[in-house]
Enzyme design. Structure first.
Site, PDB file in Angstrom:
ATOM      1  N   HIS A 239       0.812  -1.215   0.000  1.00  0.00           N
ATOM      2  CA  HIS A 239       0.000   0.000   0.000  1.00  0.00           C
ATOM      3  C   HIS A 239       0.850   1.270   0.000  1.00  0.00           C
ATOM      4  CE1 HIS A 239       0.854   0.679   4.316  1.00  0.00           C
ATOM      5  NE2 HIS A 239       0.799  -0.645   4.403  1.00  0.00           N
ATOM      6  N   ASP A 240       0.378   2.251  -0.767  1.00  0.00           N
ATOM      7  CA  ASP A 240       0.944   3.605  -0.785  1.00  0.00           C
ATOM      8  C   ASP A 240       2.350   3.680  -1.355  1.00  0.00           C
ATOM      9  OD1 ASP A 240      -1.374   4.807   0.646  1.00  0.00           O
ATOM     10  OD2 ASP A 240      -0.659   3.564   2.285  1.00  0.00           O
TER      11      ASP A 240
ATOM     12  N   GLY B  29       5.004  -1.099   2.765  1.00  0.00           N
ATOM     13  CA  GLY B  29       4.173   0.081   2.538  1.00  0.00           C
ATOM     14  C   GLY B  29       4.974   1.366   2.471  1.00  0.00           C
TER      15      GLY B  29
END
Length: 257
Positions: free
Chosen positions: A121-122, A139
């Site tokens: 994520h991200d 992440g």
């Protein structure tokens, strides 16, 4: 109409360009966007909130836009954006972003992600990046343009690899790797300027610019001055790659020789 295999399921609420190819047993959920010339080979799952840019080729078993593996995630609508002319090989997993990380995982144009790799994520993966087989990105990792990550390398969350850098295979990256450098070893260490990458882009790296980069790294690593002091000079200097690297994303760690 798009070329959709009879065994595939494409939600009526997905946006699929008429030139796209959706192979056997693929799933394309509501809210997904599949652009011109995209090929999904087989058993590819594209979740809602994912956009796949034109002419991107996704191979068997890849999962695009699964929920973030983050305990803070509470089901908020977030996104995964994949650029144009990317290649995502077999069984890769790319997760959507989190609200706390800006809500979006981004993969820019002309990125190659080899088999069994994970992008959490991200993450922010810039243009022309090559991620070799079985790499694992935590992440909020950022990879600068035209960087290369060797196979079976793990990058710890919130670290970054600078533009035009090279990280060797089978390594643990728990510190930031500055732009235009090579890093390897356990623990990960700075090796030298990545001249191979710079010579692949002669239009961007004149001999004078390369010499300036060499001087900058000699000052950073060999002068004996405090590293923080040299970094402050580099941030204020004329080299845009240093300005982009030492920004608000930089966590304060750096590989050492």
């Amino acid at each position: 109409m798009p070329m959709i295999h009879p065994s595939a399921f494409v939600s009526p609420q997905a946006k699929v360009h008429e030139s796209a190819v959706i192979g056997p047993w693929c799933l394309v959920d509501a809210g997904a966007e599949i652009a011109e010339g995209v090929i999904l080979e087989s058993r590819v799952h594209v979740y809602g909130g994912v956009s796949v840019g034109k002419n991107t080729h996704v191979y068997d078993g890849a999962i695009l836009g699964g929920p973030p593996q983050d305990l803070k995630y509470a089901g908020e609508p977030t996104r995964l954006e994949i650029g144009e002319n990317c290649t995502i090989r077999e069984y890769c997993t790319l997760n959507r972003g989190t609200v706390q990380g800006g809500g979006c995982t981004r993969v820019a144009d002309h990125v190659l992600v080899m088999a069994y790799s994970h992008i959490a994520h991200d993450c922010d993966i810039r243009t022309g990046v090559v991620i070799a087989n079985s790499c694992q990105l935590g992440g909020h990792v950022r990879i600068g343009e035209y960087a290369t990550i060797g196979g079976v390398t793990a990058i710890q969350q919130r670290n970054q690899v600078g533009a035009y850098a090279f990280v060797g295979g089978t390594h643990k990256v728990d510190r930031d790797v500055p732009p235009c450098t090579k890093a390897s070893g356990n623990p990960i260490r700075y090796g030298a300027l990545n001249l191979h990458a710079l010579r692949l882009h002669p239009e961007d790296f004149s001999e004078e610019r390369v010499q300036n980069l060499q001087r900058a790294y000699r000052e950073l690593y060999r002068s004996g001055r405090p590293v923080v002091e040299v970094i402050e000079e580099l941030k204020k200097g004329p080299e845009p790659l240093f300005q982009a690297f030492f920004d608000e994303h930089w966590g304060g760690t750096l590989v050492r020789p």
